[in-house]
Design a protein around this motif. Structure first.
Motif, PDB file in Angstrom:
ATOM      1  N   MET A  29       0.840  -1.204   0.000  1.00 52.96           N
ATOM      2  CA  MET A  29       0.000   0.000   0.000  1.00 52.96           C
ATOM      3  C   MET A  29       0.870   1.247   0.000  1.00 52.96           C
ATOM      4  O   MET A  29       0.566   2.213  -0.694  1.00 52.96           O
ATOM      5  CB  MET A  29      -0.942   0.010   1.208  1.00 52.96           C
ATOM      6  CG  MET A  29      -2.139  -0.867   1.042  1.00 52.96           C
ATOM      7  SD  MET A  29      -3.415  -0.552   2.286  1.00 52.96           S
ATOM      8  CE  MET A  29      -2.697  -1.322   3.722  1.00 52.96           C
ATOM      9  N   SER A  33       0.177   3.585  -3.236  1.00 60.65           N
ATOM     10  CA  SER A  33      -1.044   4.078  -2.597  1.00 60.65           C
ATOM     11  C   SER A  33      -2.037   4.651  -3.605  1.00 60.65           C
ATOM     12  O   SER A  33      -3.206   4.814  -3.292  1.00 60.65           O
ATOM     13  CB  SER A  33      -0.709   5.127  -1.533  1.00 60.65           C
ATOM     14  OG  SER A  33      -0.086   6.248  -2.122  1.00 60.65           O
ATOM     15  N   TRP A  37      -6.841  -0.802  -3.423  1.00 63.08           N
ATOM     16  CA  TRP A  37      -6.407  -1.867  -2.521  1.00 63.08           C
ATOM     17  C   TRP A  37      -7.593  -2.388  -1.733  1.00 63.08           C
ATOM     18  O   TRP A  37      -7.693  -2.178  -0.520  1.00 63.08           O
ATOM     19  CB  TRP A  37      -5.307  -1.368  -1.579  1.00 63.08           C
ATOM     20  CG  TRP A  37      -4.006  -1.208  -2.269  1.00 63.08           C
ATOM     21  CD1 TRP A  37      -3.432  -0.041  -2.699  1.00 63.08           C
ATOM     22  CD2 TRP A  37      -3.099  -2.251  -2.645  1.00 63.08           C
ATOM     23  NE1 TRP A  37      -2.240  -0.306  -3.314  1.00 63.08           N
ATOM     24  CE2 TRP A  37      -2.003  -1.651  -3.289  1.00 63.08           C
ATOM     25  CE3 TRP A  37      -3.120  -3.638  -2.505  1.00 63.08           C
ATOM     26  CZ2 TRP A  37      -0.931  -2.388  -3.789  1.00 63.08           C
ATOM     27  CZ3 TRP A  37      -2.060  -4.374  -2.998  1.00 63.08           C
ATOM     28  CH2 TRP A  37      -0.978  -3.749  -3.636  1.00 63.08           C
ATOM     29  N   HIS A  66      -8.402   0.380   5.033  1.00 62.03           N
ATOM     30  CA  HIS A  66      -8.891   1.478   4.196  1.00 62.03           C
ATOM     31  C   HIS A  66      -8.479   2.841   4.768  1.00 62.03           C
ATOM     32  O   HIS A  66      -8.054   3.733   4.034  1.00 62.03           O
ATOM     33  CB  HIS A  66     -10.408   1.403   4.035  1.00 62.03           C
ATOM     34  CG  HIS A  66     -10.958   2.487   3.181  1.00 62.03           C
ATOM     35  ND1 HIS A  66     -10.745   2.549   1.822  1.00 62.03           N
ATOM     36  CD2 HIS A  66     -11.689   3.577   3.490  1.00 62.03           C
ATOM     37  CE1 HIS A  66     -11.332   3.635   1.340  1.00 62.03           C
ATOM     38  NE2 HIS A  66     -11.916   4.267   2.334  1.00 62.03           N
ATOM     39  N   LEU A  69      -4.854   3.450   4.086  1.00 68.30           N
ATOM     40  CA  LEU A  69      -4.637   3.882   2.708  1.00 68.30           C
ATOM     41  C   LEU A  69      -5.030   5.346   2.533  1.00 68.30           C
ATOM     42  O   LEU A  69      -4.310   6.114   1.882  1.00 68.30           O
ATOM     43  CB  LEU A  69      -5.431   2.991   1.748  1.00 68.30           C
ATOM     44  CG  LEU A  69      -5.268   3.276   0.266  1.00 68.30           C
ATOM     45  CD1 LEU A  69      -3.811   3.126  -0.160  1.00 68.30           C
ATOM     46  CD2 LEU A  69      -6.159   2.356  -0.547  1.00 68.30           C
ATOM     47  N   ARG A  72      -2.236   7.551   3.822  1.00 69.06           N
ATOM     48  CA  ARG A  72      -1.111   7.636   2.897  1.00 69.06           C
ATOM     49  C   ARG A  72      -1.419   8.550   1.730  1.00 69.06           C
ATOM     50  O   ARG A  72      -0.592   9.342   1.307  1.00 69.06           O
ATOM     51  CB  ARG A  72      -0.734   6.241   2.367  1.00 69.06           C
ATOM     52  CG  ARG A  72      -0.160   5.357   3.424  1.00 69.06           C
ATOM     53  CD  ARG A  72       1.189   5.940   3.927  1.00 69.06           C
ATOM     54  NE  ARG A  72       1.533   5.328   5.178  1.00 69.06           N
ATOM     55  CZ  ARG A  72       1.552   5.956   6.348  1.00 69.06           C
ATOM     56  NH1 ARG A  72       1.265   7.221   6.436  1.00 69.06           N
ATOM     57  NH2 ARG A  72       1.876   5.321   7.441  1.00 69.06           N
ATOM     58  N   ARG A  73      -2.626   8.439   1.182  1.00 68.89           N
ATOM     59  CA  ARG A  73      -3.001   9.289   0.047  1.00 68.89           C
ATOM     60  C   ARG A  73      -3.037  10.764   0.438  1.00 68.89           C
ATOM     61  O   ARG A  73      -2.568  11.619  -0.305  1.00 68.89           O
ATOM     62  CB  ARG A  73      -4.352   8.862  -0.510  1.00 68.89           C
ATOM     63  CG  ARG A  73      -4.283   7.565  -1.276  1.00 68.89           C
ATOM     64  CD  ARG A  73      -5.630   7.189  -1.828  1.00 68.89           C
ATOM     65  NE  ARG A  73      -5.520   5.985  -2.640  1.00 68.89           N
ATOM     66  CZ  ARG A  73      -6.550   5.411  -3.224  1.00 68.89           C
ATOM     67  NH1 ARG A  73      -7.769   5.924  -3.082  1.00 68.89           N
ATOM     68  NH2 ARG A  73      -6.375   4.332  -3.944  1.00 68.89           N
TER      69      ARG A  73
END
Length: 170
Positions: A29, A33, A37, A66, A69, A72-73
């Motif tokens: 991930m 990212s 995922w 989730h 993720l 990270r985004r």
């Protein structure tokens, strides 16, 4: 017979093989990212069932996959807003969002600012932060996702609604 072992309790997280598998998914991930995922894909990377993966990941890292993720985004988007002149639309798509509207709404829900306001604020503060290592900045600016985005929206909506009666809610 199921091909995957089911967790019985938190002692399963003491299994080094399971932790390595969870870290493998987390690393994937981190590296990609911008890609989708879903839990099914992450479970396949980890070699465990979907339910086992979702429970174990949350116990191991404190947040569901989730939300991890999303973190990270948003971190990557903040960095790009601060350090590049890319248009906000390009940043949304580069960081894995399928629409600008979704990116803007979730970005604002998580950070409390629009992407444009974040860019303006980050650039204004950048001269003071030039001497701070990037890893420290990322850790300090990491979005707090202990509360689900939908729960934050519910709380905000509840705070703006006026009671329909004079009785207190129980």
């Amino acid at each position: 017979m199921m091909p995957f072992a089911m967790p019985s309790n938190d002692h399963d997280l003491e299994d080094p093989a399971l932790l390595r598998r969870l870290l493998r998914a987390k690393d994937r991930m981190d590296a990609s990212s911008h890609e989708d995922w879903p839990v099914k894909r992450l479970a396949a990377v980890s070699g465990v069932s979907e339910a086992h993966f979702a429970r174990s990941f949350k116990r191991a890292f404190g947040i569901p996959p989730h939300r991890y993720l999303l973190t990270r985004r948003i971190e990557q988007a903040v960095t790009l807003l601060r350090d590049t002149d890319l248009p906000i639309t390009d940043i949304a798509f580069v960081t894995g969002w399928e629409s600008l509207g979704t990116f803007g709404r979730i970005f604002r829900d998580i950070t409390g600012k629009t992407p444009g306001a974040m860019r303006t604020e980050a650039r204004a503060a950048s001269s003071a932060l030039d001497r701070v290592p990037a890893c420290v900045l990322k850790a300090a600016q990491r979005p707090d996702l202990d509360t689900a985005v939908l729960e934050k929206r519910r709380r905000a909506a509840k705070a703006t609604l006026r009671p329909s009666s004079t009785k207190e809610d129980t």
